[in-house]
Design an enzyme around this catalytic site. Structure first.
Site, PDB file in Angstrom:
ATOM      1  N   LYS A  12     -25.418  27.179  -9.140  1.00  0.00           N
ATOM      2  CA  LYS A  12     -25.878  26.041  -9.944  1.00  0.00           C
ATOM      3  C   LYS A  12     -26.601  26.549 -11.202  1.00  0.00           C
ATOM      4  CE  LYS A  12     -26.318  22.996  -5.906  1.00  0.00           C
ATOM      5  NZ  LYS A  12     -27.207  22.092  -5.136  1.00  0.00           N
ATOM      6  N   HIS A  43     -24.229  25.841  -4.308  1.00  0.00           N
ATOM      7  CA  HIS A  43     -23.499  24.781  -3.606  1.00  0.00           C
ATOM      8  C   HIS A  43     -22.374  25.399  -2.797  1.00  0.00           C
ATOM      9  CE1 HIS A  43     -20.886  21.368  -2.828  1.00  0.00           C
ATOM     10  NE2 HIS A  43     -19.912  22.088  -3.354  1.00  0.00           N
ATOM     11  N   TYR A  64     -20.625  15.415  -4.520  1.00  0.00           N
ATOM     12  CA  TYR A  64     -21.767  14.623  -4.959  1.00  0.00           C
ATOM     13  C   TYR A  64     -21.464  13.136  -5.078  1.00  0.00           C
ATOM     14  CZ  TYR A  64     -23.879  19.146  -5.795  1.00  0.00           C
ATOM     15  OH  TYR A  64     -24.377  20.407  -5.631  1.00  0.00           O
ATOM     16  N   ARG A  93     -30.726  30.424  -0.199  1.00  0.00           N
ATOM     17  CA  ARG A  93     -31.809  29.481  -0.505  1.00  0.00           C
ATOM     18  C   ARG A  93     -33.128  29.931   0.118  1.00  0.00           C
ATOM     19  NH1 ARG A  93     -27.983  24.282   0.782  1.00  0.00           N
ATOM     20  NH2 ARG A  93     -27.071  24.028  -1.293  1.00  0.00           N
ATOM     21  N   THR A 140     -30.199  22.841   3.152  1.00  0.00           N
ATOM     22  CA  THR A 140     -30.372  22.169   1.857  1.00  0.00           C
ATOM     23  C   THR A 140     -31.825  22.227   1.385  1.00  0.00           C
ATOM     24  OG1 THR A 140     -28.663  20.626   2.604  1.00  0.00           O
ATOM     25  CG2 THR A 140     -29.924  19.990   0.656  1.00  0.00           C
ATOM     26  N   ASN A 157     -31.939  24.248  -5.826  1.00  0.00           N
ATOM     27  CA  ASN A 157     -31.626  25.100  -4.671  1.00  0.00           C
ATOM     28  C   ASN A 157     -30.463  26.072  -4.904  1.00  0.00           C
ATOM     29  OD1 ASN A 157     -29.653  23.173  -4.485  1.00  0.00           O
ATOM     30  ND2 ASN A 157     -30.098  22.560  -2.378  1.00  0.00           N
ATOM     31  N   PHE A 184     -32.319  10.300  -5.826  1.00  0.00           N
ATOM     32  CA  PHE A 184     -32.311  11.560  -6.586  1.00  0.00           C
ATOM     33  C   PHE A 184     -30.992  11.806  -7.325  1.00  0.00           C
ATOM     34  CE2 PHE A 184     -31.045  12.528  -2.177  1.00  0.00           C
ATOM     35  CZ  PHE A 184     -29.832  13.178  -2.377  1.00  0.00           C
ATOM     36  N   GLU A 215     -12.371  20.114  -3.667  1.00  0.00           N
ATOM     37  CA  GLU A 215     -13.184  20.738  -4.716  1.00  0.00           C
ATOM     38  C   GLU A 215     -12.425  21.865  -5.413  1.00  0.00           C
ATOM     39  OE1 GLU A 215     -17.758  20.408  -3.892  1.00  0.00           O
ATOM     40  OE2 GLU A 215     -16.810  21.454  -2.238  1.00  0.00           O
TER      41      GLU A 215
END
Ligand code: GTP
Ligand code: MG
Length: 151
Positions: A9, A118, A52, A105, A94, A115, A60, A129
């Site tokens: 990320k 993904h 997502y 993480r 998570t 975090n 959030f 994906e």
């Protein structure tokens, strides 16, 4: 062999953790079959094929999209035995409070909204994906030491 989509990320890229994350997957025995650095748009991140889209409506969600579109990400496809589940274990839980030391993480993150990485949560979502982020397809090749990684 199973494939999973793993993404560093924007915070992971900014913090210089791309090489560290690649190294962990390489050393575990997974094979890299696709990789690219892209600055994703909110439109792309909200597509149904991403993990997502299911989170629309969560308080959030707007912050998540803003974060994910705030800088480049590194998307990768890793191939190997149980790649999806093992990939998730390597990422860690998570919430950083619950992510074990030794996971990505658990070693590098403190906030759930920052975090670092993904990973696809199921074989079917991995396929969606991979098709979304790599419409051109992934590369096929063999590595010489597979007999030392797989029974
Ligand atoms: P990904 O691998 O990123 O999909 O994470 P995940 O599968 O472990 O969790 P999930 O798909 O449920 O949530 C996606 C992302 O949304 C998480 O990785 C977090 O960055 C963010 N997120 C999830 N829950 C919360 C939350 O309660 N607060 C905030 N700020 N962010 C959250
Ligand atoms: Mg998820």
């Amino acid at each position: 062999k199973e494939q999973t989509y793993i993404m560093v990320k924007p915070d992971g890229v900014q913090r210089g953790l791309v090489g560290e994350i690649i190294a962990r997957f390489e050393k575990r025995g997974f094979k890299l079959v696709a990789m690219k650095l892209v600055h994703a748009t909110p439109e792309h991140l909200e597509k149904p094929a991403t993990d997502y889209a299911d989170l629309k409506g969560k308080p959030f969600f707007p912050g998540l999209i803003k974060y994910m579109a705030s800088g480049p990400v590194v998307g990768m496809v890793w191939e190997g035995l149980d790649a999806v589940k093992t990939g998730r274990v390597m990422l860690g839980a998570t919430k950083p409070l619950e992510s074990a030391p030794g996971t990505i993480r658990g070693d590098y993150a403190l906030a759930v909204g920052r975090n670092i990485c993904h990973g696809s949560d199921a074989v079917e979502s991995a396929q969606n994906e991979i098709a979304l982020w790599f419409p051109e397809g992934v590369t096929q090749y063999s590595i010489a030491n597979e007999g030392w990684i797989f029974e």
